[in-house]
Design an enzyme around this catalytic site. Structure first.
Site, PDB file in Angstrom:
ATOM      1  N   ASP A 162       8.894  34.835 -12.354  1.00 23.02           N
ATOM      2  CA  ASP A 162       9.638  34.560 -13.914  1.00 23.02           C
ATOM      3  C   ASP A 162       9.485  33.201 -14.123  1.00 23.02           C
ATOM      4  O   ASP A 162      10.289  32.831 -14.603  1.00 23.02           O
ATOM      5  CB  ASP A 162      10.762  35.719 -13.925  1.00 23.02           C
ATOM      6  N   GLU A 414      13.580  37.433  -3.567  1.00 19.90           N
ATOM      7  CA  GLU A 414      13.146  38.825  -3.980  1.00 19.90           C
ATOM      8  C   GLU A 414      12.018  39.487  -3.369  1.00 19.90           C
ATOM      9  O   GLU A 414      11.239  39.773  -4.029  1.00 19.90           O
ATOM     10  CB  GLU A 414      13.310  38.896  -5.307  1.00 19.90           C
ATOM     11  N   TYR A 469      21.923  42.354 -11.317  1.00 22.28           N
ATOM     12  CA  TYR A 469      21.851  42.461 -12.795  1.00 22.28           C
ATOM     13  C   TYR A 469      22.547  43.595 -13.457  1.00 22.28           C
ATOM     14  O   TYR A 469      21.971  44.338 -14.392  1.00 22.28           O
ATOM     15  CB  TYR A 469      20.386  42.175 -13.301  1.00 22.28           C
ATOM     16  N   TYR A 473      19.684  44.538 -16.335  1.00 25.33           N
ATOM     17  CA  TYR A 473      18.487  45.268 -16.240  1.00 25.33           C
ATOM     18  C   TYR A 473      19.012  46.806 -15.882  1.00 25.33           C
ATOM     19  O   TYR A 473      18.124  47.845 -16.009  1.00 25.33           O
ATOM     20  CB  TYR A 473      17.619  44.985 -15.018  1.00 25.33           C
ATOM     21  N   GLU A 505      22.185  35.244  -7.875  1.00 29.88           N
ATOM     22  CA  GLU A 505      21.731  35.537  -9.245  1.00 29.88           C
ATOM     23  C   GLU A 505      22.626  36.602 -10.079  1.00 29.88           C
ATOM     24  O   GLU A 505      22.777  37.548  -9.361  1.00 29.88           O
ATOM     25  CB  GLU A 505      20.353  35.927  -9.561  1.00 29.88           C
ATOM     26  N   TRP A 550      22.663  33.010 -13.013  1.00 27.78           N
ATOM     27  CA  TRP A 550      21.181  32.801 -13.178  1.00 27.78           C
ATOM     28  C   TRP A 550      21.116  32.452 -14.921  1.00 27.78           C
ATOM     29  O   TRP A 550      21.695  33.359 -15.513  1.00 27.78           O
ATOM     30  CB  TRP A 550      20.463  33.961 -13.008  1.00 27.78           C
ATOM     31  N   LYS A 569      18.438  33.370 -19.839  1.00 29.56           N
ATOM     32  CA  LYS A 569      19.648  33.530 -19.290  1.00 29.56           C
ATOM     33  C   LYS A 569      20.504  32.348 -18.903  1.00 29.56           C
ATOM     34  O   LYS A 569      21.398  32.156 -18.293  1.00 29.56           O
ATOM     35  CB  LYS A 569      19.483  34.370 -17.801  1.00 29.56           C
TER      36      LYS A 569
END
Ligand code: BDP
Length: 593
Positions: A162, A414, A469, A473, A505, A550, A569
């Site tokens: 990302d 990740e 998240y 998310y 994060e 993050w 973010k």
């Protein structure tokens, strides 16, 4: 690998500035031997900088393939008889370099330095042509991985991470000298025992027959506190002044190569911080004391210059870290410029140092690159990829092993971590990181779908680093549900592993200036409430030893429907203005009103 320095026996010259620059849209430069003469066209590009945003030209911004850089450098006559080395701080993602008509080096990997001995290639007292072809293509065998689609309009790059695929010569290019008998490498390992400190050292030399290694350690006032002879040994410092978070106290470890009757033929000083790092149960210890990480995942990302290193943003970002009360950051998702680590050493910032292994994850790939694939397979991330990854770990440790600020090696961000294939892939890499540096904990940042029930990697590592998240998310906009789910998950990790947990994060996309009395996603109010919710949970789970929001600042990404002008973010905007959440963090981290 040593940084180039001016010493009594060495000189260096920066090649930074405007270089000739040519886009090789048709990929013909290598065949036509573009290094043999001036590059075609009239473009110039600054070094260091990404080239993507410099020109008002989509073809440059979205280019996939080779670009060429060229400059002239005069090698002074007085350098004759010395060893001459050409060194690139980085070239993203790979490069081949020529000096005049001779190829001198090629290098794979966009975020670590490489160099070539060019003594026999340069002309002394004359201008020398330095040409580099830099290639930005990501493949299944690059770190990070990606793939290229051939479309009617030309090649299209896809990748599974990302941040925008900025490319170019991102860090300083040096031409430097060493004597022919020289110090090639130094490794220090420091220890503390009571009020004494130790500096174990190993010196590697080259061309040094008939010389003796002498080392000395001076404190910050320049007073020598220990000395020894021999290429390996241990120095003891009485009444040591340790390096500690918030106080970057450094000694200078000076290596001299002595030849009888001649005195020192090479001198190399290395800043050394004396500190220890340990993991004990759920505690992360620096100098034997529990350390709690407060800070951010960052990016090397600024307007116009992209990932080009810049001392202005270096100093400013660290000033903002200080203002907000951060004591640490992660070099997400690649090794940062050496200047950043040097600065962290001097200013007492703690660093989690990461390789560029981001996006080894088919599930994220499906979102970001709209494709489905199996992460680990002969056609995707395979044994050859792992060798590139292994080399990336080697180069990271070789470059950064002597930095006191670096306290954890993060070998991936990740990755897929819930399949037997992922375990088979990572086991040897963890072993390699430990072999290269037995003194620092090894970790990876775990993705949100790799919950404690699914993950099969975490027992291999020393610290649990989790990217979560809840409230963004998942449980989007529902902070009460997010708070419950987060606490259940963190408690499960804590009970199952008994290891320290760092939340590497957590955050929410936030458009600066978007407000609402009811905290809804994308508003500044929501970012504030979401972070406050995480903090309540962290304070209830004892094993949590760190919080890295993050992200430090908004940053550029590739084009997806999930991003509006990049990833938002950031607690600061891309041009480093605080959002409301910055004040919340400052209150928590500094106790400031
Ligand atoms: C995580 C990644 C990070 C992303 C972040 C996000 O580690 O690179 O930018 O999520 O989605 O998946 O904002």
């Amino acid at each position: 690998m040593l940084e180039p320095r001016e010493t009594p026996t060495r000189e260096r010259r920066s090649l930074d500035g405007l270089w000739r620059f040519a886009l090789d849209a048709d990929g013909v430069g290598r065949g036509e031997g573009w290094w043999r003469g001036p590059l075609p066209g009239a473009r110039e590009a600054p070094v260091p900088a990404s080239y993507n945003d410099l020109f008002a030209d989509a073809r440059v911004h979205d280019h996939v393939g080779d670009v060429w850089y060229q400059t002239l450098v005069r090698v002074p006559d007085r350098w004759a008889g010395q060893r001459i080395v050409l060194r690139f701080g980085s070239a993203t993602h790979r490069a081949v370099v020529w000096v005049n008509d001779t190829q001198v080096v090629e290098h794979e990997g966009g975020y670590t330095p490489f160099e070539a001995d060019v003594t026999d290639v340069v002309e002394f007292g004359a201008d020398n042509r330095v040409t580099a072809v830099v290639n930005n293509v990501l493949t299944w065998q690059s770190i990070p991985p990606g793939y290229v689609d051939q479309t009617p309009e030309g090649p299209r790059q896809w990748y599974f991470h990302d941040f925008f695929n900025y490319a170019g010569i991102h860090r300083t290019v040096w031409l430097y000298t060493t004597p022919t008998a020289y110090v090639r490498d130094v490794t220090v390992v420091t220890g503390l025992s009571g009020t004494a400190g130790t500096v174990g050292y190993e010196v590697e030399t080259a061309g040094a027959d008939g010389t003796e290694v002498r080392v000395g350690l001076a404190d910050a006032t320049g007073t020598e506190v220990a000395r020894a002879t021999g290429a390996a040994g241990e120095l003891t410092v009485a009444d040591v002044h340790p390096w500690r978070p918030g106080e970057g106290y450094l000694y200078t470890f000076t290596v001299e190569l002595w030849r009888d009757g001649e005195g020192p033929v090479d001198v190399y000083p290395l800043p050394v911080g004396i500190r220890t790092v340990d993991v004990s149960g759920t505690r992360f210890l620096i100098n034997g004391e529990p350390f709690y990480f407060r800070g951010f995942g960052k990016h090397e990302d600024t307007p116009v210059r992209g990932k080009g290193h810049d001392d202005v943003f270096l100093v400013h970002d660290f000033a903002l870290l200080d203002w907000i009360g951060a004591n640490s950051f992660r070099t997400s998702h690649y090794p940062y410029a050496e200047e950043v680590l040097d600065y962290a050493d001097r200013h007492g910032l703690v660093v989690i140092d990461e390789t560029a292994a981001v996006g080894l994850n088919a599930q994220l790939g499906a979102t970001l690159a709209k494709t489905s694939f199996t992460t680990f397979s002969p056609d995707t991330v395979n044994d050859a990829t792992r060798e590139v990854h292994r080399q990336a770990i080697r180069e990271l440790v070789a470059r950064d092993k002597n930095h006191p600020s670096v306290v954890i090696w993060s070998i991936a961000n990740e990755p897929e971590s819930w399949t037997p294939a992922s375990r088979a892939y990572f086991e040897p890499l963890v072993a390699e990181a430990r072999r290269l540096d037995p003194t620092r904990p090894v970790a990876f940042a775990n993705v949100l779908v790799a919950t404690p029930d699914r993950d099969v990697l975490s027992d291999l590592f020393d610290v649990l680093m989790l990217n979560r998240y809840y409230g963004w998310y998942t449980d989007t906009g529902d902070l009460p549900a997010a708070e419950r789910d987060l606490e259940v998950e963190l408690s499960t990790w804590a009970d199952r592993y008994g290891k320290p947990i760092i939340m590497t994060e957590y955050g929410a996309d936030t458009v600066a200036g978007l407000h609402s009395v009811v905290a809804v996603p994308w508003t500044e109010e929501y970012q504030v409430e979401l972070l406050a919710m995480y903090h309540r949970v962290f304070d209830r789970v004892d094993a949590v030893v760190g919080e890295h929001v993050w992200n430090f600042a908004d940053f550029a990404t590739s084009v997806t429907i999930m991003r509006v002008g990049g990833n938002r973010k950031g607690v600061f905007t891309r041009d480093r203005h605080p959002k409301a959440a910055a004040h919340l963090l400052r209150r928590r981290w500094r106790g400031s009103p």
